[in-house]
Design a protein around this motif. Structure first.
Motif, PDB file in Angstrom:
ATOM      1  N   UNK A 162       0.832  -1.197   0.000  1.00 44.84           N
ATOM      2  CA  UNK A 162       0.000   0.000   0.000  1.00 44.84           C
ATOM      3  C   UNK A 162       0.872   1.254   0.000  1.00 44.84           C
ATOM      4  N   UNK A 163       0.331   2.387  -0.464  1.00 45.13           N
ATOM      5  CA  UNK A 163       1.076   3.648  -0.373  1.00 45.13           C
ATOM      6  C   UNK A 163       1.414   3.987   1.071  1.00 45.13           C
ATOM      7  N   UNK A 164       2.531   4.660   1.264  1.00 47.81           N
ATOM      8  CA  UNK A 164       2.996   4.955   2.617  1.00 47.81           C
ATOM      9  C   UNK A 164       1.999   5.740   3.446  1.00 47.81           C
ATOM     10  N   UNK A 165       1.291   6.694   2.824  1.00 50.98           N
ATOM     11  CA  UNK A 165       0.346   7.515   3.580  1.00 50.98           C
ATOM     12  C   UNK A 165      -0.880   6.731   4.009  1.00 50.98           C
ATOM     13  N   UNK A 166      -1.161   5.620   3.302  1.00 53.73           N
ATOM     14  CA  UNK A 166      -2.367   4.846   3.594  1.00 53.73           C
ATOM     15  C   UNK A 166      -2.109   3.711   4.585  1.00 53.73           C
ATOM     16  N   UNK A 167      -0.853   3.315   4.753  1.00 48.72           N
ATOM     17  CA  UNK A 167      -0.562   2.161   5.609  1.00 48.72           C
ATOM     18  C   UNK A 167      -1.060   2.312   7.037  1.00 48.72           C
ATOM     19  N   UNK A 168      -0.886   3.467   7.692  1.00 49.15           N
ATOM     20  CA  UNK A 168      -1.406   3.575   9.065  1.00 49.15           C
ATOM     21  C   UNK A 168      -2.917   3.357   9.160  1.00 49.15           C
ATOM     22  N   UNK A 169      -3.657   3.796   8.135  1.00 54.78           N
ATOM     23  CA  UNK A 169      -5.112   3.595   8.151  1.00 54.78           C
ATOM     24  C   UNK A 169      -5.444   2.110   8.124  1.00 54.78           C
ATOM     25  N   UNK A 170      -4.718   1.368   7.303  1.00 50.72           N
ATOM     26  CA  UNK A 170      -4.976  -0.070   7.187  1.00 50.72           C
ATOM     27  C   UNK A 170      -4.434  -0.847   8.374  1.00 50.72           C
ATOM     28  N   UNK A 171      -3.336  -0.387   8.928  1.00 50.70           N
ATOM     29  CA  UNK A 171      -2.665  -1.165   9.974  1.00 50.70           C
ATOM     30  C   UNK A 171      -3.280  -0.987  11.342  1.00 50.70           C
ATOM     31  N   UNK A 172      -3.640   0.260  11.694  1.00 56.88           N
ATOM     32  CA  UNK A 172      -4.114   0.545  13.051  1.00 56.88           C
ATOM     33  C   UNK A 172      -5.637   0.551  13.099  1.00 56.88           C
ATOM     34  N   UNK A 173      -6.208  -0.585  12.817  1.00 51.84           N
ATOM     35  CA  UNK A 173      -7.643  -0.788  12.929  1.00 51.84           C
ATOM     36  C   UNK A 173      -7.866  -2.243  13.333  1.00 51.84           C
ATOM     37  N   UNK A 174      -9.060  -2.577  13.840  1.00 58.40           N
ATOM     38  CA  UNK A 174      -9.247  -3.929  14.400  1.00 58.40           C
ATOM     39  C   UNK A 174      -9.201  -5.061  13.389  1.00 58.40           C
ATOM     40  N   UNK A 175      -9.557  -4.817  12.137  1.00 62.83           N
ATOM     41  CA  UNK A 175      -9.650  -5.922  11.197  1.00 62.83           C
ATOM     42  C   UNK A 175      -8.283  -6.468  10.782  1.00 62.83           C
ATOM     43  N   UNK A 176      -7.305  -5.605  10.579  1.00 60.76           N
ATOM     44  CA  UNK A 176      -6.025  -6.076  10.052  1.00 60.76           C
ATOM     45  C   UNK A 176      -5.322  -7.066  10.986  1.00 60.76           C
ATOM     46  N   UNK A 177      -5.174  -6.795  12.292  1.00 61.07           N
ATOM     47  CA  UNK A 177      -4.550  -7.807  13.156  1.00 61.07           C
ATOM     48  C   UNK A 177      -5.318  -9.127  13.177  1.00 61.07           C
ATOM     49  N   UNK A 178      -6.660  -9.034  13.157  1.00 61.11           N
ATOM     50  CA  UNK A 178      -7.454 -10.268  13.158  1.00 61.11           C
ATOM     51  C   UNK A 178      -7.271 -11.037  11.854  1.00 61.11           C
ATOM     52  N   UNK A 179      -7.203 -10.317  10.726  1.00 58.31           N
ATOM     53  CA  UNK A 179      -6.993 -10.982   9.436  1.00 58.31           C
ATOM     54  C   UNK A 179      -5.631 -11.648   9.388  1.00 58.31           C
ATOM     55  N   UNK A 180      -4.602 -10.934   9.830  1.00 56.43           N
ATOM     56  CA  UNK A 180      -3.250 -11.494   9.796  1.00 56.43           C
ATOM     57  C   UNK A 180      -3.127 -12.694  10.736  1.00 56.43           C
TER      58      UNK A 180
END
Length: 250
Positions: free
Chosen positions: A190-208
């Protein structure tokens, strides 16, 4: 109350089916339309549709949970606005049983929806490689815990909504957040500016975490992050719903 909610779901299956179609259609779309292109872009090698199927299935299972619990928000809102709650308040029942019935029913519907989407994924060729019995049990436990967390949040959304349409709209982030996570592409792509939005939310840790358990790639620090998010959402949803439900009707 649980029996009542399950009977409503059986008598009006169109709502659950409509919400369930979203992850199924996305699964078919990304596997058969974008699968070769996306797999080549992620892996940097020859297109491998089966590898991309294995990559997106964990995210779509959690998206299924998010879409299914919208029905709970709508159901709770209907109870609050159609007069049945006034009757419940006069009956000799524990007031909390109304919300608990919605929550347990919502979790059961989410689990059944996940099983259905998982069956579609298996029919398309999804296979779990390197996962043992404990990994499967941990994956199932995470799905149930995540369903419980989102269901409590959906109950709160239903309680604060003035009508069913507003309840459905208020719960839309539960479908949109998976689209802004690592469901379809890795965070690193993902683009650098968008990574924090995707990373610091509940779905991403659960998906990983789910991806690591089902594919045998390890969960790293995502496991405890996913559990922490789930516990925090359960606590938030419970106290939010209890406070709102405890208010005297105007």
């Amino acid at each position: 109350m649980l029996r009542r909610n399950l009977l409503h779901a059986r008598r009006y299956p169109s709502l659950t089916l409509n919400l369930l179609l979203t992850p199924v259609m996305l699964l078919l779309l990304f596997v058969y339309i974008f699968g070769d292109t996306m797999s080549a872009g992620i892996g940097g090698g020859a297109p491998d549709r089966s590898a991309y199927l294995a990559f997106i299935v964990p995210g779509l299972l959690l998206m299924t949970v998010g879409s299914t619990v919208i029905g709970t928000a709508i159901s709770v809102c209907n109870d609050m606005t159609e007069g049945i709650m006034a009757r419940f308040r006069t009956m000799a029942i524990h007031r909390g049983s109304v919300l608990v019935g919605h929550v347990v029913g919502g979790v059961l519907r989410s689990v059944m929806s996940v099983v259905l989407v998982g069956a579609v994924a298996v029919a398309l060729g999804f296979r779990s490689s390197g996962a043992g019995v404990l990994d499967w049990l941990a994956a199932f436990g995470l799905l149930v815990l995540f369903s419980l967390a989102l269901t409590w949040i959906a109950v709160g959304m239903g309680l604060v909504s003035p009508n069913a349409e507003a309840a459905g709209n208020n719960a839309m982030p539960l479908i949109l957040l998976p689209l802004l996570s690592s469901t379809f592409v890795p965070i690193d792509a993902m683009p650098g500016w968008f990574r924090p939005i995707a990373e610091y939310q509940p779905f991403t840790p659960a998906i990983e975490t789910l991806r690591g358990l089902l594919l045998g790639t390890g969960t790293g620090h995502n496991g405890w992050l996913a559990v922490a998010w789930c516990v925090a959402l359960v606590v938030l949803g419970y106290f939010w719903s209890a406070a709102k439900f405890g208010q005297d009707p105007k």
